[in-house]
Design an enzyme around this catalytic site. Structure first.
Site, PDB file in Angstrom:
ATOM      1  N   HIS A   1       0.865  -1.186   0.000  1.00  0.00           N
ATOM      2  CA  HIS A   1       0.000   0.000   0.000  1.00  0.00           C
ATOM      3  C   HIS A   1       0.893   1.224   0.000  1.00  0.00           C
ATOM      4  O   HIS A   1       1.709   1.374   0.921  1.00  0.00           O
ATOM      5  CB  HIS A   1      -0.890   0.009   1.250  1.00  0.00           C
TER       6      HIS A   1
ATOM      7  N   HIS B   1      -8.371  -8.157  -0.680  1.00  0.00           N
ATOM      8  CA  HIS B   1      -7.911  -8.656   0.610  1.00  0.00           C
ATOM      9  C   HIS B   1      -9.007  -9.580   1.156  1.00  0.00           C
ATOM     10  O   HIS B   1     -10.186  -9.197   1.193  1.00  0.00           O
ATOM     11  CB  HIS B   1      -7.743  -7.522   1.616  1.00  0.00           C
TER      12      HIS B   1
ATOM     13  N   GLU C   1      -7.482 -12.435   5.966  1.00  0.00           N
ATOM     14  CA  GLU C   1      -6.407 -11.913   6.838  1.00  0.00           C
ATOM     15  C   GLU C   1      -6.909 -12.103   8.285  1.00  0.00           C
ATOM     16  O   GLU C   1      -6.422 -12.951   9.003  1.00  0.00           O
ATOM     17  CB  GLU C   1      -6.127 -10.440   6.517  1.00  0.00           C
TER      18      GLU C   1
ATOM     19  N   ASP D   1       3.301  -5.355   2.311  1.00  0.00           N
ATOM     20  CA  ASP D   1       2.056  -4.753   2.805  1.00  0.00           C
ATOM     21  C   ASP D   1       2.250  -3.261   3.134  1.00  0.00           C
ATOM     22  O   ASP D   1       1.892  -2.415   2.323  1.00  0.00           O
ATOM     23  CB  ASP D   1       1.515  -5.528   4.012  1.00  0.00           C
ATOM     24  N   ASP D   2       2.764  -2.957   4.316  1.00  0.00           N
ATOM     25  CA  ASP D   2       2.948  -1.557   4.751  1.00  0.00           C
ATOM     26  C   ASP D   2       4.328  -1.432   5.394  1.00  0.00           C
ATOM     27  O   ASP D   2       4.449  -1.345   6.631  1.00  0.00           O
ATOM     28  CB  ASP D   2       1.847  -1.183   5.758  1.00  0.00           C
TER      29      ASP D   2
HETATM   30  N1  HPA Z   1      -5.412  -5.126   5.454  1.00  0.00           N
HETATM   31  C1  HPA Z   1      -6.412  -4.315   5.173  1.00  0.00           C
HETATM   32  N2  HPA Z   1      -6.240  -3.051   4.830  1.00  0.00           N
HETATM   33  C2  HPA Z   1      -4.997  -2.565   4.759  1.00  0.00           C
HETATM   34  C3  HPA Z   1      -3.915  -3.371   5.053  1.00  0.00           C
HETATM   35  C4  HPA Z   1      -4.134  -4.725   5.408  1.00  0.00           C
HETATM   36  O1  HPA Z   1      -3.212  -5.525   5.689  1.00  0.00           O
HETATM   37  N3  HPA Z   1      -2.819  -2.574   4.909  1.00  0.00           N
HETATM   38  C5  HPA Z   1      -3.249  -1.354   4.522  1.00  0.00           C
HETATM   39  N4  HPA Z   1      -4.578  -1.337   4.442  1.00  0.00           N
HETATM   40 ZN    ZN Z   2      -2.700  -5.106   2.512  1.00  0.00          ZN
END
Ligand code: HPA
Ligand code: ZN
Length: 318
Positions: A20, A196, A199, A277-278
């Site tokens: 992201h 997504h 998770e 991811d981040d």
């Molecule tokens: N999950 C959902 N939304 C998100 C994520 C994630 O891992 N990272 C940034 N936005």
């Molecule tokens: Zn993500």
């Protein structure tokens, strides 16, 4: 001297398919942009910000992520952000990056669609010789579907710059079925689709992403392992699954890195890739994810090469 694992990983050509752009905002750049745009931050220093990055679940992270994004205002800000990510990705051997962005996070603060798109594009052009990059527009699933549909309307003039749509933000309580129309509309506009799912949400959300949204790739997907029929489906169809080990550890999706299900996913014959991811919030870019997961789970170099090959084969092309 044998080649170290870090050098081995960097030398593997790879695609990053789950990152992201808002999650690549390092505290140093956050402070610089806060000063440039006269935005107040809830942190006294870069160190103070890093110390605040302690998460108990997805929501505790999202609150901090969206707050940090408030410093992003001008075209130059978005260009600086994208340039910093692409420079870092190139250093990790990333040759292809498919990058999520959250338009609703910026539109709601009064930033125009054209502003962030122009900033992204100038950085993507600058790094085109090193990383071939594409953008994935993510809908925030905690907002109503009408908001997602309005976002698609605003995206219309920029479709040549958008590869796909995705679905992110708070998962539990916001099942994929709530976004059927938005995804159908995106597909009719020629956009590819990812989501997504699995998770924090149950395997049922992965089924819905596949069957109701037409998702071509599942982001995270680790909870799929709880459903043997779903595992069979994902294996038979070789659906790409973008796994983010350091994210899963930091958001307590797994108890620790050495208990991450990635080796099991590989043994089951699933098409998995490793992604960051981040990275500014989870303590590592894609190369760090490969290295740390290899060390914690004793993955072989052959397995890492398989993952990197999977990532390149799972890139979307238009
Ligand atoms: N999950 C959902 N939304 C998100 C994520 C994630 O891992 N990272 C940034 N936005
Ligand atoms: Zn993500």
């Amino acid at each position: 001297m044998p080649e170290g694992i870090g050098d081995f990983v960097r030398a593997l050509p790879k695609a990053e398919l789950h990152v992201h752009i808002e999650g690549t905002l390092e505290p140093e750049l956050m402070f610089a942009l806060a000063a440039r745009n006269q935005v107040e931050l809830p942190y006294a220093s870069v160190g103070d910000a890093r110390r605040a990055y302690e998460f108990s679940d997805l929501q505790s992270f999202l609150d901090i992520l969206y707050q940090g994004a408030a410093v992003l205002q001008t075209e130059e800000d978005f260009s600086d952000l994208m340039s910093a990510y692409l420079r870092r990705a190139a250093a990790d051997g990333v040759t292809r990056a498919e990058i999520f962005f959250d338009p609703q996070t910026h539109l709601s603060r009064g930033v125009a669609f054209a502003t962030f798109m122009a900033g992204f594009l100038s950085a993507q052009r600058k790094f085109a010789g090193e990383v071939d990059s594409a953008l994935i527009l993510c809908f925030l699933r905690h907002l109503p579907e009408e908001d997602a549909l309005r976002t698609l309307d605003l995206a219309e003039p920029h479709l040549d710059q958008i590869l796909a749509v995705g679905l992110d933000s708070s998962e539990v309580g916001f099942p994929p079925e709530m976004f059927k129309s938005a995804f159908a509309r995106a597909r009719s506009m020629g956009l590819r689709t990812v989501a997504h799912a699995g998770e924090e949400g149950p395997p049922e959300y992965v089924w819905q992403a596949l069957d109701l949204l037409g998702a071509e790739r599942i982001d995270h997907g680790v909870r799929s392992l709880e459903d043997p029929d779903l595992v069979k489906r994902l294996r038979d169809e070789q659906t790409p699954i973008t796994v983010c080990p350091l994210s899963n550890e930091r958001l307590q999706v797994v108890p620790s890195l050495d208990r991450h299900p990635l080796p099991r996913m590989l043994e089951l014959g699933l098409n998995v890739s490793i992604n960051s991811d981040d990275p500014a919030y989870f303590g590592g870019y894609v190369g760090d994810n490969y290295v740390q997961v290899a060390e914690a789970l004793k993955l072989s170099r052959d397995q890492l090469a398989t993952v990197a090959r999977n990532s390149l084969a799972s890139a979307l092309t238009r």
